[in-house]
Motif scaffolding. Structure first.
Motif, short mmCIF file in Angstrom:
data_model
loop_
_atom_site.label_atom_id
_atom_site.label_comp_id
_atom_site.label_asym_id
_atom_site.label_seq_id
_atom_site.Cartn_x
_atom_site.Cartn_y
_atom_site.Cartn_z
N PHE A 27 43.72 40.66 37.92
CA PHE A 27 43.12 39.54 38.15
C PHE A 27 42.23 39.23 39.08
O PHE A 27 41.94 38.32 39.61
CB PHE A 27 44.46 38.38 38.51
CG PHE A 27 45.32 38.11 37.28
CD1 PHE A 27 46.51 38.65 36.82
CD2 PHE A 27 45.13 36.82 36.41
CE1 PHE A 27 47.11 38.40 35.90
CE2 PHE A 27 45.54 36.60 35.19
CZ PHE A 27 46.91 37.55 34.91
N SER A 29 39.03 39.39 39.13
CA SER A 29 37.94 38.63 38.73
C SER A 29 38.14 37.25 38.29
O SER A 29 37.47 36.37 37.98
CB SER A 29 37.14 39.34 37.29
OG SER A 29 38.07 39.35 36.44
N TYR A 30 39.41 36.95 38.62
CA TYR A 30 39.93 35.52 38.18
C TYR A 30 40.13 34.54 39.52
O TYR A 30 40.48 35.06 40.35
CB TYR A 30 41.24 35.58 37.45
CG TYR A 30 41.26 35.91 35.84
CD1 TYR A 30 40.90 37.23 35.89
CD2 TYR A 30 41.56 35.09 35.00
CE1 TYR A 30 41.10 37.87 34.56
CE2 TYR A 30 41.57 35.73 33.81
CZ TYR A 30 41.14 36.86 33.40
OH TYR A 30 41.23 37.45 32.00
N THR A 31 39.85 33.29 39.33
CA THR A 31 40.26 32.48 40.22
C THR A 31 41.79 32.31 40.09
O THR A 31 42.34 32.29 39.01
CB THR A 31 39.54 31.04 40.00
OG1 THR A 31 38.07 31.11 40.14
CG2 THR A 31 40.02 29.96 40.79
N VAL A 32 42.29 32.19 41.38
CA VAL A 32 43.70 32.06 41.47
C VAL A 32 44.05 30.78 42.20
O VAL A 32 43.67 30.54 43.05
CB VAL A 32 44.57 33.19 42.02
CG1 VAL A 32 45.92 32.98 41.95
CG2 VAL A 32 44.19 34.46 41.28
N TRP A 51 37.66 34.59 43.12
CA TRP A 51 37.74 35.75 42.75
C TRP A 51 37.68 37.01 43.91
O TRP A 51 38.50 38.04 44.28
CB TRP A 51 36.95 36.42 41.47
CG TRP A 51 35.61 36.85 41.88
CD1 TRP A 51 34.41 35.92 41.80
CD2 TRP A 51 34.78 37.75 42.33
NE1 TRP A 51 33.37 35.95 42.26
CE2 TRP A 51 33.57 37.63 42.65
CE3 TRP A 51 35.60 39.22 42.81
CZ2 TRP A 51 32.65 38.20 43.06
CZ3 TRP A 51 34.54 40.08 43.38
CH2 TRP A 51 33.11 39.67 43.47
N ALA A 96 46.21 31.63 37.02
CA ALA A 96 44.73 32.09 37.17
C ALA A 96 43.95 31.76 36.09
O ALA A 96 44.37 31.11 34.83
CB ALA A 96 44.92 33.85 36.94
N ASP A 97 42.77 31.84 36.23
CA ASP A 97 41.64 31.27 35.40
C ASP A 97 40.37 31.98 35.38
O ASP A 97 39.90 32.48 36.70
CB ASP A 97 41.31 29.73 35.55
CG ASP A 97 40.49 29.15 34.40
OD1 ASP A 97 41.30 28.36 33.66
OD2 ASP A 97 39.46 29.39 34.27
N ASN A 98 39.95 32.39 34.28
CA ASN A 98 38.55 33.18 34.59
C ASN A 98 37.23 32.24 34.61
O ASN A 98 36.25 33.01 34.62
CB ASN A 98 38.47 34.12 32.99
CG ASN A 98 38.05 33.15 31.97
OD1 ASN A 98 38.13 32.06 32.01
ND2 ASN A 98 38.27 33.67 30.61
N TRP A 116 44.48 25.72 33.05
CA TRP A 116 44.55 27.05 33.43
C TRP A 116 45.03 27.98 32.40
O TRP A 116 45.90 27.67 31.65
CB TRP A 116 45.36 27.12 34.74
CG TRP A 116 44.81 26.54 36.04
CD1 TRP A 116 44.41 25.09 36.20
CD2 TRP A 116 44.02 27.20 37.10
NE1 TRP A 116 43.96 24.97 37.15
CE2 TRP A 116 43.52 26.18 38.03
CE3 TRP A 116 44.26 28.69 37.65
CZ2 TRP A 116 43.18 26.40 39.23
CZ3 TRP A 116 43.67 28.64 38.67
CH2 TRP A 116 42.94 27.77 39.67
N ASP A 117 44.46 29.32 32.78
CA ASP A 117 44.83 30.29 31.57
C ASP A 117 46.11 31.08 31.55
O ASP A 117 46.71 31.07 30.71
CB ASP A 117 43.82 31.52 31.52
CG ASP A 117 42.19 30.83 31.41
OD1 ASP A 117 41.37 31.31 31.59
OD2 ASP A 117 42.08 29.89 30.53
N TYR A 118 46.70 31.31 32.68
CA TYR A 118 47.54 32.19 32.85
C TYR A 118 48.72 31.60 34.04
O TYR A 118 48.17 31.04 34.88
CB TYR A 118 47.39 33.50 33.35
CG TYR A 118 46.49 34.17 32.35
CD1 TYR A 118 45.20 34.35 32.68
CD2 TYR A 118 47.03 34.94 31.21
CE1 TYR A 118 44.27 35.11 31.50
CE2 TYR A 118 46.30 35.64 30.38
CZ TYR A 118 44.94 35.74 30.38
OH TYR A 118 44.25 36.06 29.59
#
Length: 129
Positions: A27, A29-32, A51, A96-98, A116-118
């Motif tokens: 993760f 490269s993801y915003t958390v 990220w 997390a979100d890309n 959000w993605d995850y």
């Protein structure tokens, strides 16, 4: 997958550090982000970190008390919480979100947590008075 840990029972004005660990994918490269959900309430945004870890965005109620950081080499994001209050009691989740931080924050303000993605499983934080 994401997994939040580090929750527990703490007295008011105490401190606690939560950890969000990723497995199965990187993760870096993801915003958390961190969210929390108190009993009977919706999932509330707490903070997000870019990220790189260089940019953050906090909800007003935790500014000056919570600090988010990340170690991409360890695929881990930490949430340091101090001066905890009983109203901080909630189930805390990491997500997390890309998308980049600014876009994710804007998206969250419009559609809330569901954008959000995850998501990982939450960790309970209980602050006693």
């Amino acid at each position: 997958q994401l997994q939040a840990s580090g929750g527990g029972l703490v007295q008011a004005r105490g401190s606690l550090t939560l950890s969000c660990s990723a497995s199965g994918r990187t993760f870096s490269s993801y915003t958390v982000g961190w969210f929390r959900q108190a009993p009977g309430k919706g999932r509330e945004f707490v903070v997000a970190v870019s990220w790189s870890g260089n940019s953050t965005y906090y909800t007003d109620s935790v500014k000056g008390r919570f600090t988010v950081s990340r170690d991409n080499a360890k695929n881990t994001v930490l949430l340091q919480m101090r001066s905890l209050k009983p109203e901080d009691t909630a189930l805390f989740y990491c997500a997390a979100d890309n998308m980049a931080l600014t876009h994710v924050v804007r998206k969250t303000s419009i559609v809330g947590a569901k954008g959000w993605d995850y998501w990982g499983r939450g960790t309970q934080v209980t602050v006693s008075s």
